[in-house]
Design a protein around this motif. Structure first.
Motif, PDB file in Angstrom:
ATOM      1  N   GLU A 152      -4.473   6.231   5.900  1.00  0.00           N
ATOM      2  CA  GLU A 152      -4.934   6.902   4.688  1.00  0.00           C
ATOM      3  C   GLU A 152      -3.758   7.469   3.910  1.00  0.00           C
ATOM      4  OE1 GLU A 152      -7.805  10.643   3.335  1.00  0.00           O
ATOM      5  OE2 GLU A 152      -7.636  10.094   5.454  1.00  0.00           O
ATOM      6  N   ALA A 153      -2.788   8.034   4.618  1.00  0.00           N
ATOM      7  CA  ALA A 153      -1.633   8.635   3.953  1.00  0.00           C
ATOM      8  C   ALA A 153      -0.827   7.597   3.200  1.00  0.00           C
ATOM      9  CB  ALA A 153      -0.757   9.342   4.980  1.00  0.00           C
ATOM     10  N   THR A 154      -0.574   6.445   3.803  1.00  0.00           N
ATOM     11  CA  THR A 154       0.216   5.421   3.116  1.00  0.00           C
ATOM     12  C   THR A 154      -0.530   4.882   1.897  1.00  0.00           C
ATOM     13  OG1 THR A 154      -0.612   3.746   4.682  1.00  0.00           O
ATOM     14  CG2 THR A 154       1.532   4.741   5.153  1.00  0.00           C
ATOM     15  N   ARG A 155      -1.856   4.778   1.991  1.00  0.00           N
ATOM     16  CA  ARG A 155      -2.620   4.327   0.818  1.00  0.00           C
ATOM     17  C   ARG A 155      -2.498   5.315  -0.336  1.00  0.00           C
ATOM     18  NH1 ARG A 155      -6.644   2.960   4.654  1.00  0.00           N
ATOM     19  NH2 ARG A 155      -7.806   4.861   4.114  1.00  0.00           N
ATOM     20  N   VAL A 156      -2.598   6.600  -0.012  1.00  0.00           N
ATOM     21  CA  VAL A 156      -2.507   7.614  -1.062  1.00  0.00           C
ATOM     22  C   VAL A 156      -1.113   7.618  -1.688  1.00  0.00           C
ATOM     23  CG1 VAL A 156      -2.578  10.080  -1.557  1.00  0.00           C
ATOM     24  CG2 VAL A 156      -4.293   9.062  -0.038  1.00  0.00           C
ATOM     25  N   VAL A 157      -0.083   7.593  -0.848  1.00  0.00           N
ATOM     26  CA  VAL A 157       1.285   7.675  -1.347  1.00  0.00           C
ATOM     27  C   VAL A 157       1.663   6.429  -2.143  1.00  0.00           C
ATOM     28  CG1 VAL A 157       3.701   7.878  -0.636  1.00  0.00           C
ATOM     29  CG2 VAL A 157       1.962   9.233   0.505  1.00  0.00           C
ATOM     30  N   ALA A 158       0.976   5.305  -1.889  1.00  0.00           N
ATOM     31  CA  ALA A 158       1.264   4.075  -2.625  1.00  0.00           C
ATOM     32  C   ALA A 158       0.821   4.161  -4.082  1.00  0.00           C
ATOM     33  CB  ALA A 158       0.601   2.886  -1.942  1.00  0.00           C
ATOM     34  N   ASP A 159      -0.054   5.101  -4.405  1.00  0.00           N
ATOM     35  CA  ASP A 159      -0.526   5.250  -5.785  1.00  0.00           C
ATOM     36  C   ASP A 159       0.597   5.765  -6.682  1.00  0.00           C
ATOM     37  OD1 ASP A 159      -3.018   4.467  -4.959  1.00  0.00           O
ATOM     38  OD2 ASP A 159      -3.846   6.504  -4.876  1.00  0.00           O
ATOM     39  N   ASP A 160       0.620   5.284  -7.911  1.00  0.00           N
ATOM     40  CA  ASP A 160       1.593   5.797  -8.877  1.00  0.00           C
ATOM     41  C   ASP A 160       1.382   7.293  -9.074  1.00  0.00           C
ATOM     42  OD1 ASP A 160       2.680   3.317  -9.260  1.00  0.00           O
ATOM     43  OD2 ASP A 160       1.479   2.843 -11.023  1.00  0.00           O
ATOM     44  N   GLY A 161       2.478   8.035  -9.087  1.00  0.00           N
ATOM     45  CA  GLY A 161       2.403   9.461  -9.332  1.00  0.00           C
ATOM     46  C   GLY A 161       2.070  10.291  -8.121  1.00  0.00           C
ATOM     47  N   ALA A 162       1.962   9.657  -6.931  1.00  0.00           N
ATOM     48  CA  ALA A 162       1.643  10.392  -5.707  1.00  0.00           C
ATOM     49  C   ALA A 162       2.878  10.524  -4.829  1.00  0.00           C
ATOM     50  CB  ALA A 162       0.531   9.701  -4.936  1.00  0.00           C
ATOM     51  N   MET A 163       2.967  11.634  -4.102  1.00  0.00           N
ATOM     52  CA  MET A 163       4.064  11.867  -3.175  1.00  0.00           C
ATOM     53  C   MET A 163       3.536  12.526  -1.918  1.00  0.00           C
ATOM     54  SD  MET A 163       7.158  13.235  -5.657  1.00  0.00           S
ATOM     55  CE  MET A 163       8.386  13.015  -4.352  1.00  0.00           C
ATOM     56  N   ALA A 164       4.208  12.257  -0.791  1.00  0.00           N
ATOM     57  CA  ALA A 164       3.877  12.934   0.458  1.00  0.00           C
ATOM     58  C   ALA A 164       4.607  14.264   0.531  1.00  0.00           C
ATOM     59  CB  ALA A 164       4.267  12.053   1.645  1.00  0.00           C
ATOM     60  N   ILE A 165       3.966  15.229   1.182  1.00  0.00           N
ATOM     61  CA  ILE A 165       4.609  16.519   1.415  1.00  0.00           C
ATOM     62  C   ILE A 165       4.326  16.949   2.848  1.00  0.00           C
ATOM     63  CG2 ILE A 165       2.624  17.833   0.549  1.00  0.00           C
ATOM     64  CD1 ILE A 165       4.669  19.915  -0.511  1.00  0.00           C
ATOM     65  N   ALA A 166       5.344  17.492   3.505  1.00  0.00           N
ATOM     66  CA  ALA A 166       5.185  18.016   4.869  1.00  0.00           C
ATOM     67  C   ALA A 166       5.608  19.478   4.857  1.00  0.00           C
ATOM     68  CB  ALA A 166       6.000  17.192   5.853  1.00  0.00           C
ATOM     69  N   GLY A 167       6.889  19.751   5.150  1.00  0.00           N
ATOM     70  CA  GLY A 167       7.368  21.135   5.083  1.00  0.00           C
ATOM     71  C   GLY A 167       7.526  21.633   3.661  1.00  0.00           C
ATOM     72  N   GLY A 168       7.911  20.733   2.756  1.00  0.00           N
ATOM     73  CA  GLY A 168       8.035  21.084   1.341  1.00  0.00           C
ATOM     74  C   GLY A 168       9.285  21.864   0.984  1.00  0.00           C
TER      75      GLY A 168
END
Length: 328
Positions: free
Chosen positions: A14-30
């Motif tokens: 699910e995370a890779t699908r979301v991050v693959a979208d234009d304008g999306a980024m993953a965040i962990a510690g930030g």
């Protein structure tokens, strides 16, 4: 900071699908991304908080090495018994990189992906090809004290700011990556970060939708491990020059010399010829100077950072001389 959508995927798929979208980024510690968002250097439309997807464990590998989960914190990594015992160069690099509070939040994967601290990159009123392709590199004729002397291009002279990746490069670690199509791939950490060339905005080899899942350390080696960071003040600051070294000696001669350097380039700098020049040689000043000559053969300063060239030479001496004594 601009408005953004926020979601918490529960699986890596699910995370890779979301991050693959234009304008999306993953965040962990930030610890890096949120700063850049406040400065409007990064303006994602959507954040995917990946802290629920797992990959927070630190585990032995079947080959005798160690797998560092991408979402394990820097603190957990630095204090792990096996890291301290078998990979002390990594523990020392992490501990020199940031305060306890930051290490408690910063993750291993995020640490690898942190972006440069160049003044022109973080100031949206200044020209920066990394942030705004084609606008120019303000640092080349401007404030360049912290900037690169190796691997630069006419497009960018920024440095990679981290410490952990320098030690990982000396250790010859690898990076495990989940792709957007559900596959996995592994990249040597020495090949993970990119030189600026004509595409300075591309800082690493991650493609759209890819997420780091782990960092794998090879089986431990003997010898002496040292991490030395030269900075402007004794409190936490980015490296002017740093050196990670794994050295073994036999009968007064170098038999192993794995070296990586920080603060000199757009990526942790590993030139195998530097270590090769030491093998079979005694730890004399002349031997170390020859290795430094190889390291710095193509070095180029930009005025304010010219001092880094002799400083890198002195740092190499400061690391190898006591390392050779400890490994003898």
């Amino acid at each position: 900071m601009r408005p953004f959508a926020y979601g918490r995927p529960r699986t890596i798929e699910e995370a890779t699908r979301v991050v693959a979208d234009d304008g999306a980024m993953a965040i962990a510690g930030g610890t890096n991304l949120l700063d850049l968002m406040k400065l409007q250097v990064e303006t994602p439309e959507k954040l995917a908080d990946i802290n629920r997807i797992g990959f927070g464990e630190i585990e032995d590998t079947q080959a005798g090495g160690l797998s560092l989960g991408a979402l394990a914190t820097n603190t957990a990594t630095a204090v792990h018994p096996r890291v301290r015992a078998d990979y002390p160069v990594l523990a020392r690099a992490i501990l020199s990189g940031a305060t306890q509070q930051l290490r408690n939040k910063a993750t291993n994967g995020g640490n690898l992906c942190q972006r440069t601290r160049c003044f022109y990159f973080t100031n949206v009123d200044q020209p920066c090809n990394k942030r705004d392709p084609g606008s120019g590199c303000g640092a080349i004729d401007g404030v360049a004290k912290l900037h690169a002397i190796l691997g630069t291009s006419e497009q960018c002279i920024a440095t990679y700011p981290g410490d952990m990746a320098v030690a990982l490069s000396a250790l010859d670690a690898s990076v495990d990556i989940a792709t957007a199509n559900g596959e996995k791939r592994t990249v040597p950490v020495r090949e993970f970060h990119c030189l600026p060339g004509d595409t300075p905005w591309r800082e690493n080899v991650l493609e759209e939708g890819e997420i780091i899942t782990a960092i794998t350390l090879p089986p431990p080696v003997g010898g002496t491990q040292i991490y030395r960071k030269v900075r402007e003040r004794s409190s936490y600051a980015f490296a002017l020059v740093s050196v990670a070294a794994i050295v073994e000696m036999e009968d007064g001669l170098f038999t192993r010399a794995d070296l990586a350097f920080g603060g000199l380039a757009h990526k942790p700098w590993h030139d195998p010829r530097v270590g090769e020049a030491l093998i079979g040689q005694p730890p004399t000043s002349e031997t170390i100077d020859r290795a430094a000559d190889i390291l710095l053969a193509d070095a180029r300063g930009f005025g304010e950072n010219d001092f880094k060239i002799p400083l890198a030479r002195r740092a190499l001496h400061a690391v190898l001389e006591p390392a050779a004594e400890g490994a003898g």
